[in-house]
Write a protein that holds these residues in place. Structure first.
Motif, mmCIF file in Angstrom:
data_model
loop_
_atom_site.group_PDB
_atom_site.id
_atom_site.type_symbol
_atom_site.label_atom_id
_atom_site.label_comp_id
_atom_site.label_asym_id
_atom_site.label_seq_id
_atom_site.Cartn_x
_atom_site.Cartn_y
_atom_site.Cartn_z
ATOM 1 N N MET A 49 0.831 -1.208 0.000
ATOM 2 C CA MET A 49 0.000 0.000 0.000
ATOM 3 C C MET A 49 0.864 1.255 0.000
ATOM 4 O O MET A 49 0.588 2.218 -0.724
ATOM 5 N N ARG A 50 1.930 1.277 0.798
ATOM 6 C CA ARG A 50 2.808 2.451 0.807
ATOM 7 C C ARG A 50 3.399 2.698 -0.580
ATOM 8 O O ARG A 50 3.490 3.848 -1.021
ATOM 9 N N ARG A 51 3.804 1.622 -1.252
ATOM 10 C CA ARG A 51 4.343 1.777 -2.604
ATOM 11 C C ARG A 51 3.296 2.358 -3.544
ATOM 12 O O ARG A 51 3.589 3.251 -4.356
ATOM 13 N N HIS A 52 2.077 1.852 -3.459
ATOM 14 C CA HIS A 52 1.054 2.233 -4.433
ATOM 15 C C HIS A 52 0.431 3.604 -4.151
ATOM 16 O O HIS A 52 -0.332 4.109 -4.979
ATOM 17 N N GLU B 24 -5.215 6.426 -14.289
ATOM 18 C CA GLU B 24 -4.258 5.380 -13.916
ATOM 19 C C GLU B 24 -4.861 4.498 -12.836
ATOM 20 O O GLU B 24 -5.203 4.969 -11.747
ATOM 21 N N LEU B 25 -4.982 3.208 -13.147
ATOM 22 C CA LEU B 25 -5.529 2.245 -12.191
ATOM 23 C C LEU B 25 -4.394 1.405 -11.627
ATOM 24 O O LEU B 25 -3.679 0.742 -12.376
ATOM 25 N N ARG B 26 -4.237 1.453 -10.325
ATOM 26 C CA ARG B 26 -3.191 0.700 -9.638
ATOM 27 C C ARG B 26 -3.808 -0.463 -8.868
ATOM 28 O O ARG B 26 -4.934 -0.353 -8.371
ATOM 29 N N VAL B 27 -3.063 -1.538 -8.738
ATOM 30 C CA VAL B 27 -3.588 -2.755 -8.122
ATOM 31 C C VAL B 27 -2.632 -3.223 -7.018
ATOM 32 O O VAL B 27 -1.767 -4.061 -7.238
ATOM 33 N N PRO B 28 -2.789 -2.713 -5.791
ATOM 34 C CA PRO B 28 -1.858 -3.052 -4.708
ATOM 35 C C PRO B 28 -1.804 -4.543 -4.363
ATOM 36 O O PRO B 28 -0.807 -5.002 -3.801
ATOM 37 N N LEU B 29 -2.867 -5.291 -4.674
ATOM 38 C CA LEU B 29 -2.861 -6.727 -4.393
ATOM 39 C C LEU B 29 -2.211 -7.525 -5.514
ATOM 40 O O LEU B 29 -2.039 -8.742 -5.390
ATOM 41 N N VAL B 30 -1.849 -6.854 -6.607
ATOM 42 C CA VAL B 30 -1.110 -7.500 -7.705
ATOM 43 C C VAL B 30 0.279 -6.865 -7.723
ATOM 44 O O VAL B 30 0.598 -6.040 -8.564
ATOM 45 N N ASP B 31 1.066 -7.262 -6.779
ATOM 46 C CA ASP B 31 2.372 -6.666 -6.529
ATOM 47 C C ASP B 31 3.367 -7.804 -6.374
ATOM 48 O O ASP B 31 3.139 -8.733 -5.573
ATOM 49 N N VAL B 32 4.468 -7.760 -7.096
ATOM 50 C CA VAL B 32 5.359 -8.911 -7.135
ATOM 51 C C VAL B 32 6.007 -9.195 -5.782
ATOM 52 O O VAL B 32 6.196 -10.363 -5.403
ATOM 53 N N ARG B 33 6.294 -8.175 -5.002
ATOM 54 C CA ARG B 33 6.898 -8.418 -3.693
ATOM 55 C C ARG B 33 5.865 -8.979 -2.717
ATOM 56 O O ARG B 33 6.172 -9.877 -1.908
ATOM 57 N N LEU B 34 4.659 -8.466 -2.777
ATOM 58 C CA LEU B 34 3.573 -9.050 -1.997
ATOM 59 C C LEU B 34 3.354 -10.497 -2.422
ATOM 60 O O LEU B 34 3.186 -11.390 -1.576
ATOM 61 N N GLU C 109 -14.762 13.242 -11.493
ATOM 62 C CA GLU C 109 -14.518 13.907 -10.217
ATOM 63 C C GLU C 109 -13.108 14.481 -10.110
ATOM 64 O O GLU C 109 -12.670 14.896 -9.036
ATOM 65 N N GLY C 110 -12.365 14.458 -11.224
ATOM 66 C CA GLY C 110 -11.052 15.091 -11.261
ATOM 67 C C GLY C 110 -9.893 14.214 -10.842
ATOM 68 O O GLY C 110 -8.773 14.703 -10.665
ATOM 69 N N MET C 111 -10.129 12.906 -10.688
ATOM 70 C CA MET C 111 -9.056 12.006 -10.269
ATOM 71 C C MET C 111 -8.183 11.603 -11.448
ATOM 72 O O MET C 111 -8.646 11.519 -12.578
ATOM 73 N N LYS C 112 -6.908 11.342 -11.141
ATOM 74 C CA LYS C 112 -5.976 10.792 -12.124
ATOM 75 C C LYS C 112 -5.490 9.398 -11.752
ATOM 76 O O LYS C 112 -5.034 8.650 -12.619
ATOM 77 N N VAL C 113 -5.547 9.063 -10.451
ATOM 78 C CA VAL C 113 -5.051 7.776 -9.968
ATOM 79 C C VAL C 113 -6.077 7.152 -9.036
ATOM 80 O O VAL C 113 -6.616 7.832 -8.153
ATOM 81 N N VAL C 114 -6.348 5.867 -9.225
ATOM 82 C CA VAL C 114 -7.242 5.130 -8.334
ATOM 83 C C VAL C 114 -6.638 3.762 -8.039
ATOM 84 O O VAL C 114 -5.837 3.241 -8.814
ATOM 85 N N LEU C 115 -7.064 3.191 -6.903
ATOM 86 C CA LEU C 115 -6.662 1.844 -6.519
ATOM 87 C C LEU C 115 -7.841 0.899 -6.685
ATOM 88 O O LEU C 115 -8.974 1.255 -6.385
ATOM 89 N N SER C 116 -7.550 -0.305 -7.140
ATOM 90 C CA SER C 116 -8.559 -1.351 -7.298
ATOM 91 C C SER C 116 -8.159 -2.564 -6.460
ATOM 92 O O SER C 116 -6.973 -2.865 -6.320
ATOM 93 N N GLY C 117 -9.161 -3.272 -5.927
ATOM 94 C CA GLY C 117 -8.916 -4.461 -5.119
ATOM 95 C C GLY C 117 -8.701 -5.726 -5.918
ATOM 96 O O GLY C 117 -8.688 -6.827 -5.345
#
Length: 594
Positions: A251-254, A498-508, A358-366
Motif C-alpha cells: 500500500m505504501r508503494r502504491h 491510472e488504475l493501480r492494483v496493490p494486491l497485484v504486486d510482485v513483492r507481496l 470527479e477530477g481524479m488521475k489515480v485510483v486503486l482497485s482491489g
C-alpha cells in the motif's frame, strides 16, 4: 502512466502523428516524439510523478557510457519511452546518487533510464511497480522491450521484414491486409479473452508478462526474465502478521504519487481491505476519496454497503446511482474503446468515468484478492473436477453422455467435454471458467475466419503441487492476466485514469507464495481477514457477489439488435446471453481488422 509506441528499423511517414492521435486518451497531458536513423519513439503523457517538464518523454540520456558504447560525443546514447510506475524509485535514486549520479528531476522515468544505461537488463529485478517500456541504445543499435512480472501493463508488437513496431494497444498496429488469427479467436470463445501472447490479429503479438525482447539489426529474441515461483519453501513466521506487513508495504508503494489517489469501493472484502490499509498508512486526518456505482435493482446494488464502509473509515465518498438509461447510454462508447475482445470490463469503464469526472488521475482497485486468497468457487470446484475425471476411469464416456442431455450450452456441456478430454488441470479450469466447449469454439472460429484452427494446447507448466495452489496459479496466469488486468488497463485508460492494483504486486506475491497453501487459501479469504481485522462485520459476513452490473438486461433491452445479429451469425446454440455477447464483441473487433 501513458501510451507508448515506436518503430525500430523503419520510420513510416505519418506513424508518429497517427500514434499520438490514437493514444491521446492514455496520455492527455502532453506528447513527445524522438526520431533517429530508422527509429521513432512516441509518448503520450498522463502526469502522475514529477509534473514538470523534467518528467517529459521520450527521455534522452547524453554523454554517458552506453550499453556496448563509449562516453563523450554529446549525441543521445539512450532513449526511453515508459508506461507505468516504479514505486520504489526514491530508494533506487538514492542508491544511484551514492554511486555519483546527478539527477535533473524527480521522475521515476529518469531513475529507470539511468539504471538501464548503467546495468541493462540486470536492473529489472530491482524494479517494484507496473511497467511496459522500450529502451533504445543508439550507440550499439540495440532495442529492449520489457513488460512487468505480473502483466499489469500491456505491450504489443509486430515484426515484418526485419522491422519492429510496438504500441500500448494492439489496434494501433493493425493494417488493412491483416487476417484474423483463427486459433486466437477460438481461444477467445473458449475463455472470454485472448490468452497472451496472441491477439486476434495474426501479425500482432503481445509481449508476455515477465518477458523482454531484444532487437538489433532486424533480428529479435524474446526471453523470460521473471517467473512466478510455484513451490517456495514455506515461511515459518505468523501468517497473518507476515501478510499484514506485506500488504502495508505494498500500500505504501502504491500511494506514491504527486497527485491525489482514490479507491474504487465496491462493498466487498478486497476494496474494503484497501481502504483500511490506506487509512492506516495515510493517517486519521487524510482526505481519502472513494468511488462506487449503485443501481435501483437490489439484486445488483451494493452502494449502501460501500457508503456504510466509507462512513466507517471516514473517506469522502462519491456514488453514481446509475439508471438503466444511463447504463445503456454508456455501451456504445464502451464498445468503441475495446482493444481486444472481452466478455467483461463494463464495471471498470463506468467507475473509471465517475472517478475521472470527479477530477481524479489515480485510483486503486482491489483486483487480485480473490486470486491470492481463494475467493472464487473455482478453488473448490476445479480440484473436484480433476479428481472426478481420474476416479471415473472407463465410465467417463457414459457420464459425459448423461451430462450432454442437460441444457444445451450450459456448464454441464463444458463438464461433459472435460470428461472426454485428457483431464489436465487446464481442462478442468476451462470446465469452470469457459464460455463455449472446445468443439463449439473451433466451429465458431472456422465460421468467422474460413480456416479451421489448430488444436488447443491443454498443458500448463509450472503449477504447484498443492491442488488449490494450482488453481490459484491458473487464476493468476489465465483469468486475471488475460482478462481482468487487460480490461482494467484499457477501460481506465480510456478515461485518462491510472488504475493501480496493490494486491497485484510482485513483492507481496512472493511473500504470499511463501505461506503454506493450507493457510493462505483457507475458505472465505480467512487469512486476508485475519491480516486486516479492521474489515467490519457487515462486509466480512456478506455472501460473495462480486462487482456486478445488470448488463444482461441493458444489452437485451437497448441493444437487442446487436445480440440478435450475433445469434443469427452463430453456428452453435446461443441460449445464454454471455455467449451472444462474446460473439457480438468478437464480430465488432474483427470489423476493425482485429
Amino acid at each position: 502512466m501513458c501510451g507508448i509506441a515506436g518503430q525500430f528499423g523503419v520510420s513510416t511517414p505519418g506513424f508518429a502523428e497517427e500514434a499520438i492521435a490514437k493514444l491521446h486518451h492514455r496520455g492527455p497531458d502532453g506528447d513527445g516524439v524522438w526520431q533517429g536513423e530508422g527509429v521513432v519513439l512516441i509518448h503520450t503523457r498522463l502526469a502522475i510523478i514529477e509534473l514538470t517538464e523534467a518528467g517529459r518523454q521520450p527521455m534522452e540520456w547524453r554523454d554517458c557510457v552506453s550499453l556496448g558504447g563509449s562516453a563523450g560525443t554529446g549525441a543521445p546514447h539512450a532513449v526511453l519511452v515508459f508506461n507505468g510506475e516504479i514505486y520504489n524509485h526514491a530508494e533506487l535514486r538514492a542508491e544511484l546518487e551514492m554511486a555519483g549520479e546527478v539527477f535533473a528531476g524527480h521522475s521515476d522515468t529518469e531513475v529507470l533510464l539511468r539504471l538501464l544505461v548503467r546495468e541493462g537488463e540486470a536492473c529489472l529485478p530491482k524494479l517494484a511497480g507496473m511497467f511496459a517500456f522500450a529502451f533504445w541504445d543508439e550507440a550499439s543499435g540495440k532495442a529492449l522491450l520489457v513488460r512487468d512480472p505480473l502483466g499489469i501493463k500491456p505491450l504489443y508488437y509486430r515484426e515484418e521484414n526485419g522491422h519492429l513496431t510496438f504500441a500500448s494497444e494492439a489496434r494501433m498496429l493493425r493494417m488493412e491486409h491483416d487476417k484474423t488469427d483463427a486459433a486466437a479467436l477460438r481461444d477467445f470463445f473458449l475463455w472470454g479473452s485472448v490468452p497472451e501472447p496472441a491477439t486476434l490479429n495474426e501479425a500482432v503479438r503481445q509481449l508476455p508478462a515477465g518477458h523482454c525482447m531484444k532487437w538489433q539489426d532486424g533480428r529479435s529474441e524474446v526471453r523470460q526474465w521473471y517467473e512466478i515461483p510455484s513451490n517456495i519453501i514455506p515461511a515459518k513466521s505468523d501468517a497473518a502478521m507476515l501478510t499484514r506487513k506485506a500488504l502495508l508495504e505494498s500500500m505504501r508503494r502504491h500511494l506514491v504519487s504527486d497527485v491525489p489517489v482514490g479507491i474504487f469501493l465496491s462493498g466487498g472484502i478486497d476494496s474494503t481491505v484497501l481502504l483500511a490499509l490506506a487509512r492506516e498508512v495515510m493517517g486519521p486526518q487524510a482526505d481519502i476519496r472513494t468511488f462506487s456505482i449503485g443501481f435501483d435493482d437490489p439484486a445488483f446494488d451494493e452502494s449502501s454497503l460501500a457508503k456504510r464502509t466509507s462512513e466507517h473509515f471516514g473517506s469522502r465518498h462519491t456514488e453514481w446511482k446509475m439508471t438503466p438509461e444511463e447504463g445503456a447510454a454508456e455501451i456504445p462508447a464502451f464498445l468503441a474503446s475495446i482493444d481486444q475482445p472481452s466478455i467483461d470490463g463494463f464495471n471498470t469503464w463506468c467507475v473509471s468515468k465517475l472517478a475521472h469526472r470527479e477530477g481524479m488521475k489515480v485510483v486503486l482497485s482491489g483486483l487480485g484478492g480473490d486470486e491470492w486468497f481463494a475467493g472464487y468457487g473455482s478453488f473448490q470446484r476445479v480440484p473436484r473436477f480433476h479428481r472426478v475425471h481420474r476416479l471415473l476411469g472407463p465410465l467417463r464416456p457414459l457420464v459425459a453422455r448423461v451430462l450432454d442431455s442437460r441444457a444445451v450450452g450450459s456448464p454441464w456441456r463444458r463438464l461433459a467435454s472435460f470428461l472426454r478430454g485428457g483431464g489436465s488441470w487446464l481442462e478442468a479450469f476451462h470446465a469452470q471458467r469457459g464460455i463455449f466447449t472446445p468443439v463449439e469454439a473451433a466451429l465458431l472460429a472456422e465460421t468467422f475466419t474460413g480456416r479451421h484452427p489448430t488444436p488447443p494446447d491443454w498443458h500448463q507448466l509450472g503449477l504447484p503441487d498443492d491442488r488449490r495452489a494450482a488453481v490459484g496459479m491458473l487464476e493468476l496466469t489465465r483469468y486475471m492476466r488475460n482478462q481482468l488486468l487487460r480490461d482494467s488497463d484499457v477501460f481506465s485508460m480510456a478515461h485518462g485514469l491510472e488504475l493501480r492494483v496493490p494486491l497485484v504486486d510482485v513483492r507481496l506475491a512472493e511473500t504470499l507464495l511463501s505461506l503454506p497453501p493450507e493457510l493462505r487459501l483457507r475458505q472465505g479469504k480467512q487469512l486476508l481477514l485475519d491480516a486486516v481485522p479492521e474489515v467490519p462485520e457487515w462486509v466480512r459476513n456478506q455472501a460473495k457477489r462480486g462487482f456486478r452490473f445488470p448488463f444482461q438486461q441493458w444489452m437485451e433491452g437497448q441493444f437487442g439488435e446487436l445480440l440478435d445479429s450475433a445469434r443469427k451469425a452463430s453456428p452453435v446454440p446461443m441460449n445464454a446471453w454471455y455467449r451472444n455477447w462474446a460473439v457480438a464483441t468478437a464480430m465488432g473487433v474483427m470489423k476493425g481488422k482485429a
